[in-house]
Design a protein around this motif. Sequence first.
Motif, PDB file in Angstrom:
ATOM      1  N   ASP A 106      11.745  35.315  42.584  1.00 15.76           N
ATOM      2  CA  ASP A 106      11.311  33.883  42.216  1.00 15.76           C
ATOM      3  C   ASP A 106      10.866  33.076  43.571  1.00 15.76           C
ATOM      4  O   ASP A 106       9.843  32.352  43.342  1.00 15.76           O
ATOM      5  CB  ASP A 106      12.147  33.361  41.243  1.00 15.76           C
ATOM      6  N   VAL A 107      11.707  32.946  44.371  1.00 20.32           N
ATOM      7  CA  VAL A 107      11.500  32.110  45.528  1.00 20.32           C
ATOM      8  C   VAL A 107      10.818  33.017  46.534  1.00 20.32           C
ATOM      9  O   VAL A 107       9.940  32.546  46.941  1.00 20.32           O
ATOM     10  CB  VAL A 107      12.960  31.401  46.190  1.00 20.32           C
ATOM     11  N   GLY A 108      11.523  33.901  46.998  1.00 20.35           N
ATOM     12  CA  GLY A 108      10.739  34.892  47.956  1.00 20.35           C
ATOM     13  C   GLY A 108      10.960  34.493  49.417  1.00 20.35           C
ATOM     14  O   GLY A 108      11.548  33.351  49.895  1.00 20.35           O
ATOM     15  N   TYR A 109      10.991  35.715  50.196  1.00 19.25           N
ATOM     16  CA  TYR A 109      11.606  35.336  51.740  1.00 19.25           C
ATOM     17  C   TYR A 109      10.551  34.255  52.441  1.00 19.25           C
ATOM     18  O   TYR A 109      11.055  33.789  53.349  1.00 19.25           O
ATOM     19  CB  TYR A 109      11.293  36.742  52.326  1.00 19.25           C
ATOM     20  N   GLU A 110       9.323  34.240  52.126  1.00 16.22           N
ATOM     21  CA  GLU A 110       8.532  33.343  52.873  1.00 16.22           C
ATOM     22  C   GLU A 110       8.918  32.097  52.466  1.00 16.22           C
ATOM     23  O   GLU A 110       9.053  30.999  53.635  1.00 16.22           O
ATOM     24  CB  GLU A 110       6.778  33.642  52.421  1.00 16.22           C
ATOM     25  N   ALA A 111       9.065  31.498  51.515  1.00 16.15           N
ATOM     26  CA  ALA A 111       9.558  30.170  51.087  1.00 16.15           C
ATOM     27  C   ALA A 111      10.891  29.984  51.681  1.00 16.15           C
ATOM     28  O   ALA A 111      11.293  28.788  52.135  1.00 16.15           O
ATOM     29  CB  ALA A 111       9.622  29.940  49.471  1.00 16.15           C
ATOM     30  N   ILE A 112      11.830  31.020  51.700  1.00 13.43           N
ATOM     31  CA  ILE A 112      13.225  30.812  52.213  1.00 13.43           C
ATOM     32  C   ILE A 112      12.977  30.338  53.812  1.00 13.43           C
ATOM     33  O   ILE A 112      13.552  29.551  54.386  1.00 13.43           O
ATOM     34  CB  ILE A 112      13.972  32.018  52.243  1.00 13.43           C
ATOM     35  N   ARG A 113      12.249  31.146  54.544  1.00 12.86           N
ATOM     36  CA  ARG A 113      11.780  30.977  55.940  1.00 12.86           C
ATOM     37  C   ARG A 113      11.180  29.541  56.092  1.00 12.86           C
ATOM     38  O   ARG A 113      11.650  28.894  57.094  1.00 12.86           O
ATOM     39  CB  ARG A 113      10.778  32.193  56.271  1.00 12.86           C
ATOM     40  N   GLU A 114      10.520  29.181  55.225  1.00 11.80           N
ATOM     41  CA  GLU A 114       9.789  27.950  55.438  1.00 11.80           C
ATOM     42  C   GLU A 114      10.877  26.853  55.462  1.00 11.80           C
ATOM     43  O   GLU A 114      10.737  25.588  55.987  1.00 11.80           O
ATOM     44  CB  GLU A 114       8.784  27.582  54.418  1.00 11.80           C
ATOM     45  N   LYS A 115      12.183  26.905  54.541  1.00  6.24           N
ATOM     46  CA  LYS A 115      12.992  25.937  54.476  1.00  6.24           C
ATOM     47  C   LYS A 115      13.919  25.889  55.794  1.00  6.24           C
ATOM     48  O   LYS A 115      14.918  24.839  55.930  1.00  6.24           O
ATOM     49  CB  LYS A 115      13.813  26.245  53.290  1.00  6.24           C
ATOM     50  N   VAL A 116      13.849  26.926  56.634  1.00  3.39           N
ATOM     51  CA  VAL A 116      14.657  26.895  57.756  1.00  3.39           C
ATOM     52  C   VAL A 116      14.445  25.898  58.928  1.00  3.39           C
ATOM     53  O   VAL A 116      13.419  25.767  59.274  1.00  3.39           O
ATOM     54  CB  VAL A 116      14.801  28.422  58.499  1.00  3.39           C
ATOM     55  N   THR A 117      15.565  25.058  59.220  1.00  4.79           N
ATOM     56  CA  THR A 117      15.306  23.988  60.104  1.00  4.79           C
ATOM     57  C   THR A 117      16.024  24.156  61.204  1.00  4.79           C
ATOM     58  O   THR A 117      15.847  23.736  62.183  1.00  4.79           O
ATOM     59  CB  THR A 117      15.770  22.577  59.486  1.00  4.79           C
ATOM     60  N   ARG A 118      17.202  25.213  61.090  1.00 12.27           N
ATOM     61  CA  ARG A 118      18.284  25.704  62.009  1.00 12.27           C
ATOM     62  C   ARG A 118      18.313  27.076  62.169  1.00 12.27           C
ATOM     63  O   ARG A 118      19.206  27.541  61.425  1.00 12.27           O
ATOM     64  CB  ARG A 118      19.595  24.694  61.921  1.00 12.27           C
ATOM     65  N   PRO A 119      17.263  27.682  62.819  1.00 11.98           N
ATOM     66  CA  PRO A 119      17.553  29.099  62.646  1.00 11.98           C
ATOM     67  C   PRO A 119      18.506  29.575  63.224  1.00 11.98           C
ATOM     68  O   PRO A 119      19.220  29.220  64.249  1.00 11.98           O
ATOM     69  CB  PRO A 119      16.213  29.638  63.611  1.00 11.98           C
ATOM     70  N   LEU A 120      19.288  30.796  62.704  1.00  8.20           N
ATOM     71  CA  LEU A 120      20.397  31.155  63.143  1.00  8.20           C
ATOM     72  C   LEU A 120      20.259  32.171  64.432  1.00  8.20           C
ATOM     73  O   LEU A 120      20.567  33.280  64.349  1.00  8.20           O
ATOM     74  CB  LEU A 120      21.090  31.753  62.207  1.00  8.20           C
ATOM     75  N   GLU A 121      19.802  31.615  65.549  1.00  9.19           N
ATOM     76  CA  GLU A 121      19.034  32.565  66.647  1.00  9.19           C
ATOM     77  C   GLU A 121      20.482  33.283  67.357  1.00  9.19           C
ATOM     78  O   GLU A 121      21.219  32.662  67.614  1.00  9.19           O
ATOM     79  CB  GLU A 121      18.273  31.665  67.676  1.00  9.19           C
TER      80      GLU A 121
END
Lengths: 209, 300
Positions: free
Chosen positions: B137-152
Amino acid sequence: MSELNQAMAARYRNDFLREVEANVEEGHWVRMCMQCGVCAGSCPLGPYWEHPPQEIFMMIRANKREEVLASSSMWMCTSCYNCIVRCPRGLPITHIMHGLAHYAARLGLAPKTQPTRRFAEMFWDNLMKKGRVNELKLGLGLYFMNGFAEGVKTALAKRPIGQAMLRAGRMSPMELVRPHKVKDIQGLKAMIAKARELEEARTTGGSAG
Amino acid sequence: MAEKRRYSFYPGCSSQKSASSSNYLVSTQAVCESLDIELNEIPDWNCCAASIGYAKGGELPRLALSARNIALSEQAHPDQDIVATCAACWLATRETQERVQADPELRREMEVVLEAGGLKAEFRKPVRHMVEVLVEDVGYEAIREKVTRPLEGIKIAGYVGCQTNRPFGIAGESFENPVYLDKMVEAVGAEPVEHYEKKVQCCGGALMFSEPEKCQAMVKDIIEAAYDGGAEMIVTPCPVCQMNVEIYQDEINKRYGTRFRMPVVYYTTLMAVAFGRSAKEAGLDGQVIRAEKLEQIAGK
Protein backbone atom coordinates in the motif's frame (compact mmCIF):
# COMPACT_ATOMS: atom_id res chain seq x y z
CA MET A 1 -7.55 -46.13 29.50
CA SER A 2 -10.03 -43.30 29.04
CA GLU A 3 -13.61 -44.04 28.10
CA LEU A 4 -13.34 -42.09 24.88
CA ASN A 5 -10.22 -44.00 23.95
CA GLN A 6 -11.93 -47.34 24.55
CA ALA A 7 -14.96 -46.27 22.54
CA MET A 8 -12.85 -45.07 19.63
CA ALA A 9 -10.60 -48.13 19.65
CA ALA A 10 -13.69 -50.32 19.52
CA ARG A 11 -15.40 -48.28 16.83
CA TYR A 12 -12.45 -48.20 14.45
CA ARG A 13 -10.96 -51.57 15.27
CA ASN A 14 -8.06 -52.30 12.92
CA ASP A 15 -8.64 -49.19 10.88
CA PHE A 16 -6.61 -46.44 12.49
CA LEU A 17 -6.38 -44.57 9.18
CA ARG A 18 -10.16 -44.23 9.11
CA GLU A 19 -10.13 -43.11 12.75
CA VAL A 20 -7.57 -40.41 11.96
CA GLU A 21 -9.44 -39.30 8.85
CA ALA A 22 -12.66 -38.91 10.80
CA ASN A 23 -11.37 -37.39 14.04
CA VAL A 24 -8.08 -35.60 13.53
CA GLU A 25 -7.84 -32.03 12.23
CA GLU A 26 -6.94 -32.29 8.51
CA GLY A 27 -6.56 -36.06 9.05
CA HIS A 28 -8.18 -36.87 5.71
CA TRP A 29 -4.90 -35.80 4.08
CA VAL A 30 -2.85 -38.62 5.62
CA ARG A 31 -3.84 -40.95 2.78
CA MET A 32 -2.13 -38.61 0.30
CA CYS A 33 1.43 -39.00 1.68
CA MET A 34 3.75 -40.61 -0.88
CA GLN A 35 6.62 -41.17 1.56
CA CYS A 36 9.10 -38.87 -0.15
CA GLY A 37 10.54 -37.62 3.15
CA VAL A 38 10.81 -33.96 2.17
CA CYS A 39 8.96 -33.05 5.38
CA ALA A 40 11.48 -34.91 7.52
CA GLY A 41 14.38 -33.33 5.66
CA SER A 42 12.88 -29.85 5.97
CA CYS A 43 12.03 -29.98 9.67
CA PRO A 44 14.26 -27.86 11.93
CA LEU A 45 13.80 -30.39 14.73
CA GLY A 46 14.19 -33.32 12.32
CA PRO A 47 17.03 -34.96 14.26
CA TYR A 48 14.95 -35.09 17.43
CA TRP A 49 11.75 -36.70 16.23
CA GLU A 50 11.09 -40.23 17.46
CA HIS A 51 9.28 -40.66 14.13
CA PRO A 52 9.35 -37.88 11.51
CA PRO A 53 6.05 -36.94 9.83
CA GLN A 54 6.21 -39.31 6.87
CA GLU A 55 6.97 -42.17 9.23
CA ILE A 56 3.99 -41.18 11.39
CA PHE A 57 1.81 -41.23 8.27
CA MET A 58 3.01 -44.70 7.34
CA MET A 59 2.49 -45.91 10.90
CA ILE A 60 -1.08 -44.63 10.80
CA ARG A 61 -1.68 -46.64 7.65
CA ALA A 62 -0.02 -49.65 9.25
CA ASN A 63 -2.46 -49.49 12.18
CA LYS A 64 0.14 -48.63 14.79
CA ARG A 65 -2.41 -46.81 16.90
CA GLU A 66 -0.77 -46.91 20.33
CA GLU A 67 2.72 -46.17 19.00
CA VAL A 68 1.50 -43.12 17.13
CA LEU A 69 -0.79 -41.63 19.77
CA ALA A 70 1.59 -42.23 22.68
CA SER A 71 4.59 -40.95 20.73
CA SER A 72 6.37 -37.72 21.67
CA SER A 73 6.85 -37.04 17.94
CA MET A 74 3.98 -34.68 17.24
CA TRP A 75 5.11 -32.51 20.14
CA MET A 76 8.36 -31.74 18.31
CA CYS A 77 6.54 -29.50 15.83
CA THR A 78 7.72 -25.87 16.10
CA SER A 79 4.98 -24.72 13.68
CA CYS A 80 7.47 -23.30 11.20
CA TYR A 81 5.45 -24.54 8.18
CA ASN A 82 8.50 -25.58 6.20
CA CYS A 83 6.96 -29.02 5.61
CA ILE A 84 3.71 -27.50 4.35
CA VAL A 85 5.27 -25.25 1.74
CA ARG A 86 7.63 -27.95 0.51
CA CYS A 87 5.35 -31.01 0.46
CA PRO A 88 4.95 -31.92 -3.22
CA ARG A 89 1.42 -33.12 -2.56
CA GLY A 90 0.36 -30.13 -0.52
CA LEU A 91 -0.38 -31.94 2.73
CA PRO A 92 -1.05 -29.51 5.59
CA ILE A 93 1.49 -31.39 7.72
CA THR A 94 1.80 -28.82 10.52
CA HIS A 95 -1.96 -28.92 11.05
CA ILE A 96 -2.04 -32.71 10.97
CA MET A 97 0.68 -32.82 13.65
CA HIS A 98 -1.24 -30.38 15.83
CA GLY A 99 -4.40 -32.39 15.19
CA LEU A 100 -2.75 -35.67 16.14
CA ALA A 101 -1.30 -34.08 19.27
CA HIS A 102 -4.69 -32.73 20.29
CA TYR A 103 -6.45 -36.02 19.59
CA ALA A 104 -3.84 -37.99 21.55
CA ALA A 105 -4.29 -35.60 24.48
CA ARG A 106 -8.10 -35.94 24.31
CA LEU A 107 -7.87 -39.71 24.37
CA GLY A 108 -5.50 -39.57 27.35
CA LEU A 109 -2.68 -41.23 25.42
CA ALA A 110 -0.26 -38.32 24.94
CA PRO A 111 2.89 -38.59 27.08
CA LYS A 112 2.01 -36.71 30.28
CA THR A 113 5.43 -35.31 31.05
CA GLN A 114 6.32 -34.22 27.51
CA PRO A 115 7.40 -30.60 28.13
CA THR A 116 5.83 -29.10 25.00
CA ARG A 117 2.55 -30.83 25.76
CA ARG A 118 2.58 -29.33 29.22
CA PHE A 119 3.53 -25.91 27.92
CA ALA A 120 0.80 -26.06 25.26
CA GLU A 121 -1.79 -26.86 27.92
CA MET A 122 -0.53 -24.12 30.21
CA PHE A 123 -0.70 -21.67 27.32
CA TRP A 124 -4.33 -22.52 26.57
CA ASP A 125 -5.38 -22.38 30.24
CA ASN A 126 -3.56 -19.08 30.65
CA LEU A 127 -5.25 -17.44 27.68
CA MET A 128 -8.70 -18.77 28.61
CA LYS A 129 -8.61 -17.09 32.04
CA LYS A 130 -8.69 -13.48 30.80
CA GLY A 131 -8.95 -13.93 27.04
CA ARG A 132 -5.39 -12.71 26.60
CA VAL A 133 -2.11 -14.37 27.41
CA ASN A 134 -0.43 -13.21 30.57
CA GLU A 135 3.22 -13.65 29.66
CA LEU A 136 4.47 -13.13 33.20
CA LYS A 137 2.21 -15.78 34.73
CA LEU A 138 2.93 -18.14 31.86
CA GLY A 139 6.67 -17.77 32.35
CA LEU A 140 6.50 -18.21 36.11
CA GLY A 141 4.17 -21.19 35.74
CA LEU A 142 6.64 -22.77 33.37
CA TYR A 143 9.48 -22.43 35.87
CA PHE A 144 7.44 -24.09 38.58
CA MET A 145 5.85 -26.87 36.54
CA ASN A 146 8.27 -29.46 37.95
CA GLY A 147 7.66 -28.52 41.56
CA PHE A 148 8.63 -25.68 43.86
CA ALA A 149 12.31 -26.55 44.46
CA GLU A 150 13.01 -27.05 40.77
CA GLY A 151 11.08 -23.84 40.10
CA VAL A 152 13.21 -21.74 42.41
CA LYS A 153 16.31 -23.15 40.77
CA THR A 154 15.05 -22.39 37.27
CA ALA A 155 13.82 -18.94 38.26
CA LEU A 156 17.25 -18.13 39.69
CA ALA A 157 19.00 -19.41 36.58
CA LYS A 158 16.69 -17.32 34.38
CA ARG A 159 16.93 -14.25 36.60
CA PRO A 160 19.29 -12.31 34.33
CA ILE A 161 16.84 -12.65 31.44
CA GLY A 162 13.88 -11.63 33.58
CA GLN A 163 15.76 -8.62 34.94
CA ALA A 164 16.82 -7.58 31.45
CA MET A 165 13.21 -7.75 30.24
CA LEU A 166 12.06 -5.73 33.27
CA ARG A 167 14.70 -3.07 32.61
CA ALA A 168 13.68 -2.90 28.95
CA GLY A 169 10.04 -2.40 29.95
CA ARG A 170 9.03 -5.64 28.28
CA MET A 171 7.76 -7.28 31.43
CA SER A 172 5.91 -5.83 34.39
CA PRO A 173 5.04 -7.18 37.84
CA MET A 174 1.75 -5.30 37.43
CA GLU A 175 0.56 -8.18 35.24
CA LEU A 176 0.16 -10.18 38.46
CA VAL A 177 -2.21 -7.69 40.05
CA ARG A 178 -3.83 -5.92 37.13
CA PRO A 179 -3.53 -8.16 34.07
CA HIS A 180 -4.63 -7.34 30.54
CA LYS A 181 -8.01 -8.85 29.89
CA VAL A 182 -10.96 -9.13 27.55
CA LYS A 183 -13.94 -7.20 28.92
CA ASP A 184 -16.56 -9.56 27.52
CA ILE A 185 -14.86 -12.64 28.89
CA GLN A 186 -18.25 -14.29 29.47
CA GLY A 187 -19.11 -13.93 25.78
CA LEU A 188 -15.75 -15.36 24.79
CA LYS A 189 -16.13 -18.31 27.16
CA ALA A 190 -19.64 -19.00 25.87
CA MET A 191 -18.25 -19.13 22.33
CA ILE A 192 -15.46 -21.51 23.29
CA ALA A 193 -17.89 -23.76 25.18
CA LYS A 194 -20.12 -23.91 22.11
CA ALA A 195 -17.14 -24.59 19.83
CA ARG A 196 -16.00 -27.41 22.08
CA GLU A 197 -19.51 -28.88 22.15
CA LEU A 198 -19.75 -28.87 18.35
CA GLU A 199 -16.29 -30.34 17.98
CA GLU A 200 -16.99 -33.14 20.43
CA ALA A 201 -20.21 -33.92 18.60
CA ARG A 202 -18.13 -34.36 15.44
CA THR A 203 -15.90 -36.93 17.15
CA THR A 204 -18.45 -38.90 19.11
CA GLY A 205 -21.54 -38.29 17.02
CA GLY A 206 -20.93 -40.84 14.26
CA SER A 207 -22.51 -44.25 14.60
CA ALA A 208 -20.29 -47.17 15.54
CA GLY A 209 -18.88 -48.70 12.40
CA MET B 1 -0.25 14.58 0.57
CA ALA B 2 -1.82 11.21 -0.07
CA GLU B 3 -5.10 10.31 1.61
CA LYS B 4 -4.90 8.84 5.09
CA ARG B 5 -4.91 5.05 5.10
CA ARG B 6 -7.05 3.40 7.76
CA TYR B 7 -6.82 -0.14 9.11
CA SER B 8 -8.54 -2.27 11.71
CA PHE B 9 -5.62 -3.11 13.96
CA TYR B 10 -5.03 -6.36 15.84
CA PRO B 11 -2.03 -5.74 18.14
CA GLY B 12 -1.96 -9.14 19.89
CA CYS B 13 -0.90 -10.17 23.38
CA SER B 14 2.84 -9.71 22.98
CA SER B 15 2.46 -6.08 21.86
CA GLN B 16 0.40 -4.96 24.85
CA LYS B 17 1.85 -2.43 27.26
CA SER B 18 4.78 -3.96 29.17
CA ALA B 19 4.56 -7.20 27.16
CA SER B 20 7.55 -8.77 25.44
CA SER B 21 7.19 -6.90 22.16
CA SER B 22 5.72 -3.64 23.45
CA ASN B 23 8.65 -1.92 21.72
CA TYR B 24 7.35 -3.29 18.39
CA LEU B 25 4.06 -1.52 19.01
CA VAL B 26 5.78 1.75 19.97
CA SER B 27 7.89 1.79 16.80
CA THR B 28 4.95 0.72 14.63
CA GLN B 29 2.89 3.61 15.92
CA ALA B 30 5.71 6.04 15.18
CA VAL B 31 6.17 4.70 11.64
CA CYS B 32 2.43 4.78 10.93
CA GLU B 33 2.21 8.34 12.18
CA SER B 34 5.04 9.37 9.85
CA LEU B 35 3.40 7.60 6.90
CA ASP B 36 -0.06 8.97 7.68
CA ILE B 37 -1.48 5.55 8.48
CA GLU B 38 -4.30 5.32 11.01
CA LEU B 39 -4.45 2.16 13.12
CA ASN B 40 -7.81 1.59 14.78
CA GLU B 41 -7.53 -1.06 17.44
CA ILE B 42 -10.15 -3.83 17.28
CA PRO B 43 -12.23 -3.23 20.40
CA ASP B 44 -11.90 -5.91 23.09
CA TRP B 45 -9.78 -8.22 20.91
CA ASN B 46 -8.64 -11.56 22.34
CA CYS B 47 -5.62 -13.85 22.01
CA CYS B 48 -5.38 -16.00 18.86
CA ALA B 49 -3.89 -19.07 20.68
CA ALA B 50 -0.72 -18.61 18.57
CA SER B 51 0.59 -21.95 17.34
CA ILE B 52 0.92 -23.58 20.72
CA GLY B 53 -2.64 -23.66 22.10
CA TYR B 54 -3.55 -26.78 20.17
CA ALA B 55 -3.09 -29.31 22.97
CA LYS B 56 -6.22 -28.19 24.78
CA GLY B 57 -7.88 -26.00 22.20
CA GLY B 58 -9.05 -28.18 19.34
CA GLU B 59 -9.75 -26.95 15.83
CA LEU B 60 -13.07 -25.17 16.40
CA PRO B 61 -12.19 -23.51 19.73
CA ARG B 62 -8.96 -22.16 18.19
CA LEU B 63 -10.67 -20.89 15.06
CA ALA B 64 -13.42 -19.44 17.27
CA LEU B 65 -10.87 -17.16 18.95
CA SER B 66 -9.94 -15.61 15.61
CA ALA B 67 -13.56 -15.56 14.44
CA ARG B 68 -14.42 -13.38 17.42
CA ASN B 69 -11.72 -10.87 16.49
CA ILE B 70 -12.90 -10.84 12.88
CA ALA B 71 -16.50 -10.27 13.98
CA LEU B 72 -15.49 -7.41 16.29
CA SER B 73 -13.44 -5.84 13.51
CA GLU B 74 -16.32 -6.05 11.05
CA GLN B 75 -18.59 -4.44 13.61
CA ALA B 76 -16.26 -1.57 14.55
CA HIS B 77 -14.43 -0.91 11.27
CA PRO B 78 -16.57 -2.39 8.49
CA ASP B 79 -14.56 -1.00 5.58
CA GLN B 80 -11.01 -1.43 6.91
CA ASP B 81 -8.66 -4.34 6.29
CA ILE B 82 -7.51 -6.21 9.39
CA VAL B 83 -3.81 -5.64 10.03
CA ALA B 84 -1.61 -7.50 12.50
CA THR B 85 2.01 -6.86 13.43
CA CYS B 86 2.57 -10.27 15.01
CA ALA B 87 3.24 -13.19 12.68
CA ALA B 88 1.19 -15.65 14.71
CA CYS B 89 -1.76 -13.25 15.07
CA TRP B 90 -1.76 -12.67 11.32
CA LEU B 91 -1.43 -16.34 10.50
CA ALA B 92 -4.19 -17.50 12.85
CA THR B 93 -6.63 -14.80 11.76
CA ARG B 94 -5.97 -15.25 8.06
CA GLU B 95 -6.16 -19.02 8.34
CA THR B 96 -9.54 -18.77 10.07
CA GLN B 97 -10.83 -16.38 7.43
CA GLU B 98 -9.70 -18.65 4.57
CA ARG B 99 -10.90 -21.89 6.13
CA VAL B 100 -14.35 -20.48 6.88
CA GLN B 101 -14.61 -19.05 3.36
CA ALA B 102 -13.66 -22.38 1.80
CA ASP B 103 -15.79 -24.69 3.94
CA PRO B 104 -19.57 -24.12 4.11
CA GLU B 105 -19.97 -26.65 6.93
CA LEU B 106 -17.33 -24.88 9.02
CA ARG B 107 -19.03 -21.57 8.28
CA ARG B 108 -22.34 -22.90 9.62
CA GLU B 109 -20.62 -24.14 12.76
CA MET B 110 -18.80 -20.84 13.22
CA GLU B 111 -22.05 -18.91 12.89
CA VAL B 112 -23.49 -20.96 15.76
CA VAL B 113 -20.34 -20.39 17.80
CA LEU B 114 -20.40 -16.62 17.21
CA GLU B 115 -24.06 -16.46 18.11
CA ALA B 116 -23.24 -17.93 21.52
CA GLY B 117 -21.19 -14.76 22.09
CA GLY B 118 -23.84 -12.48 20.58
CA LEU B 119 -21.80 -11.88 17.43
CA LYS B 120 -21.94 -12.49 13.70
CA ALA B 121 -19.46 -12.19 10.86
CA GLU B 122 -19.31 -12.23 7.09
CA PHE B 123 -15.66 -13.34 6.94
CA ARG B 124 -14.94 -11.22 3.88
CA LYS B 125 -12.24 -8.82 5.02
CA PRO B 126 -8.65 -9.10 3.87
CA VAL B 127 -6.40 -10.07 6.79
CA ARG B 128 -2.97 -8.57 6.32
CA HIS B 129 0.43 -8.25 7.92
CA MET B 130 1.86 -4.80 8.59
CA VAL B 131 4.66 -5.69 6.19
CA GLU B 132 2.07 -6.08 3.41
CA VAL B 133 0.68 -2.64 4.18
CA LEU B 134 4.16 -1.12 3.99
CA VAL B 135 5.23 -2.99 0.86
CA GLU B 136 1.99 -3.06 -1.11
CA ASP B 137 0.00 0.00 0.00
CA VAL B 138 2.80 2.41 0.88
CA GLY B 139 5.66 1.09 -1.28
CA TYR B 140 9.45 1.21 -1.00
CA GLU B 141 9.61 4.49 -2.86
CA ALA B 142 7.37 6.30 -0.39
CA ILE B 143 9.35 4.79 2.48
CA ARG B 144 12.57 6.05 0.91
CA GLU B 145 11.08 9.53 0.54
CA LYS B 146 10.33 9.71 4.26
CA VAL B 147 13.94 9.06 5.26
CA THR B 148 15.55 12.10 6.81
CA ARG B 149 18.37 10.25 8.60
CA PRO B 150 19.66 7.48 6.32
CA LEU B 151 21.17 4.60 8.28
CA GLU B 152 24.40 4.87 6.34
CA GLY B 153 27.21 2.44 6.91
CA ILE B 154 25.23 -0.11 8.93
CA LYS B 155 25.20 -3.67 7.65
CA ILE B 156 22.03 -5.52 8.63
CA ALA B 157 21.01 -9.18 8.35
CA GLY B 158 17.36 -9.50 7.32
CA TYR B 159 16.05 -12.39 9.40
CA VAL B 160 12.60 -13.27 8.08
CA GLY B 161 12.03 -16.43 10.13
CA CYS B 162 9.00 -18.66 9.78
CA GLN B 163 5.50 -17.43 10.13
CA THR B 164 5.71 -14.13 8.28
CA ASN B 165 7.14 -16.25 5.48
CA ARG B 166 5.17 -19.49 5.68
CA PRO B 167 2.63 -20.81 4.92
CA PHE B 168 1.20 -17.63 3.40
CA GLY B 169 4.22 -15.42 2.87
CA ILE B 170 4.25 -11.98 1.30
CA ALA B 171 2.92 -11.90 -2.25
CA GLY B 172 5.64 -12.14 -4.90
CA GLU B 173 8.27 -13.41 -2.45
CA SER B 174 9.81 -16.88 -2.42
CA PHE B 175 9.59 -19.08 0.67
CA GLU B 176 13.29 -19.91 0.43
CA ASN B 177 14.72 -16.46 -0.21
CA PRO B 178 12.28 -13.64 0.50
CA VAL B 179 13.89 -10.24 -0.11
CA TYR B 180 11.40 -7.69 1.24
CA LEU B 181 13.37 -7.12 4.45
CA ASP B 182 16.55 -6.53 2.45
CA LYS B 183 14.66 -4.01 0.32
CA MET B 184 13.40 -2.28 3.46
CA VAL B 185 16.93 -2.16 4.84
CA GLU B 186 18.06 -0.56 1.58
CA ALA B 187 15.15 1.86 1.57
CA VAL B 188 16.25 3.28 4.94
CA GLY B 189 19.79 3.72 3.69
CA ALA B 190 21.49 0.75 5.34
CA GLU B 191 23.20 -2.21 3.70
CA PRO B 192 21.57 -5.66 3.70
CA VAL B 193 23.70 -8.78 4.18
CA GLU B 194 23.72 -10.64 0.89
CA HIS B 195 23.07 -14.37 0.94
CA TYR B 196 22.17 -14.41 4.62
CA GLU B 197 22.20 -18.14 5.03
CA LYS B 198 19.83 -18.49 7.97
CA LYS B 199 17.31 -15.96 6.72
CA VAL B 200 14.31 -18.33 6.94
CA GLN B 201 15.58 -20.69 9.65
CA CYS B 202 13.10 -21.38 12.43
CA CYS B 203 14.02 -19.86 15.83
CA GLY B 204 12.13 -22.57 17.70
CA GLY B 205 9.09 -20.42 18.39
CA ALA B 206 7.26 -21.41 21.55
CA LEU B 207 9.43 -24.51 21.89
CA MET B 208 12.20 -22.22 23.15
CA PHE B 209 10.45 -22.59 26.53
CA SER B 210 9.93 -26.34 26.46
CA GLU B 211 12.98 -27.51 24.46
CA PRO B 212 15.58 -24.81 25.16
CA GLU B 213 18.69 -26.82 24.22
CA LYS B 214 17.36 -27.74 20.77
CA CYS B 215 16.12 -24.23 20.06
CA GLN B 216 19.20 -22.42 21.32
CA ALA B 217 21.27 -24.52 18.90
CA MET B 218 19.17 -23.12 16.03
CA VAL B 219 19.38 -19.55 17.32
CA LYS B 220 23.15 -19.91 17.61
CA ASP B 221 23.28 -20.69 13.88
CA ILE B 222 21.03 -17.73 13.06
CA ILE B 223 23.31 -15.30 14.91
CA GLU B 224 26.52 -16.91 13.67
CA ALA B 225 25.41 -16.63 10.04
CA ALA B 226 24.67 -12.94 10.59
CA TYR B 227 28.19 -12.37 11.93
CA ASP B 228 29.59 -14.41 9.03
CA GLY B 229 27.82 -12.08 6.62
CA GLY B 230 29.42 -9.07 8.30
CA ALA B 231 26.22 -7.90 9.99
CA GLU B 232 26.20 -5.45 12.86
CA MET B 233 22.59 -6.10 13.69
CA ILE B 234 19.68 -8.33 12.80
CA VAL B 235 16.27 -7.08 11.70
CA THR B 236 13.10 -9.16 11.91
CA PRO B 237 9.34 -8.83 11.38
CA CYS B 238 8.31 -11.29 14.13
CA PRO B 239 7.95 -10.76 17.91
CA VAL B 240 8.93 -14.34 18.76
CA CYS B 241 11.95 -14.29 16.43
CA GLN B 242 13.01 -10.98 17.97
CA MET B 243 12.74 -12.28 21.51
CA ASN B 244 14.28 -15.70 20.92
CA VAL B 245 17.23 -14.34 18.97
CA GLU B 246 17.90 -11.38 21.26
CA ILE B 247 17.44 -12.42 24.86
CA TYR B 248 19.17 -15.81 25.01
CA GLN B 249 22.53 -14.63 23.69
CA ASP B 250 24.15 -14.73 27.13
CA GLU B 251 22.90 -18.29 27.72
CA ILE B 252 24.11 -19.31 24.27
CA ASN B 253 27.48 -17.71 24.97
CA LYS B 254 27.74 -19.75 28.16
CA ARG B 255 26.66 -22.96 26.47
CA TYR B 256 28.84 -22.66 23.39
CA GLY B 257 31.70 -20.40 24.47
CA THR B 258 30.69 -17.81 21.87
CA ARG B 259 30.84 -14.06 22.40
CA PHE B 260 27.65 -12.92 20.70
CA ARG B 261 26.35 -9.45 21.28
CA MET B 262 24.17 -8.81 18.28
CA PRO B 263 21.30 -6.31 18.52
CA VAL B 264 18.03 -7.62 17.07
CA VAL B 265 15.54 -4.95 16.01
CA TYR B 266 12.22 -4.67 14.19
CA TYR B 267 11.90 -3.21 10.68
CA THR B 268 9.74 -0.55 12.30
CA THR B 269 12.61 0.37 14.64
CA LEU B 270 14.85 0.96 11.62
CA MET B 271 12.21 3.03 9.86
CA ALA B 272 11.33 5.10 12.90
CA VAL B 273 14.99 6.08 13.38
CA ALA B 274 15.45 6.78 9.66
CA PHE B 275 12.24 8.83 9.58
CA GLY B 276 13.74 11.14 12.21
CA ARG B 277 11.82 9.91 15.24
CA SER B 278 13.38 9.92 18.72
CA ALA B 279 15.07 6.87 20.26
CA LYS B 280 12.09 6.45 22.56
CA GLU B 281 9.57 6.65 19.70
CA ALA B 282 11.63 4.05 17.84
CA GLY B 283 11.35 1.73 20.85
CA LEU B 284 15.12 1.64 21.26
CA ASP B 285 14.78 1.69 25.06
CA GLY B 286 13.14 -1.72 24.70
CA GLN B 287 16.33 -3.39 23.49
CA VAL B 288 17.91 -5.91 25.85
CA ILE B 289 21.03 -5.77 23.66
CA ARG B 290 21.22 -2.09 22.86
CA ALA B 291 21.38 -1.03 19.24
CA GLU B 292 24.02 1.60 19.89
CA LYS B 293 24.52 2.67 16.31
CA LEU B 294 20.81 3.42 15.96
CA GLU B 295 20.85 5.26 19.27
CA GLN B 296 23.66 7.46 18.01
CA ILE B 297 21.76 8.29 14.83
CA ALA B 298 18.54 8.90 16.75
CA GLY B 299 20.41 11.16 19.18
CA LYS B 300 21.78 13.43 16.48
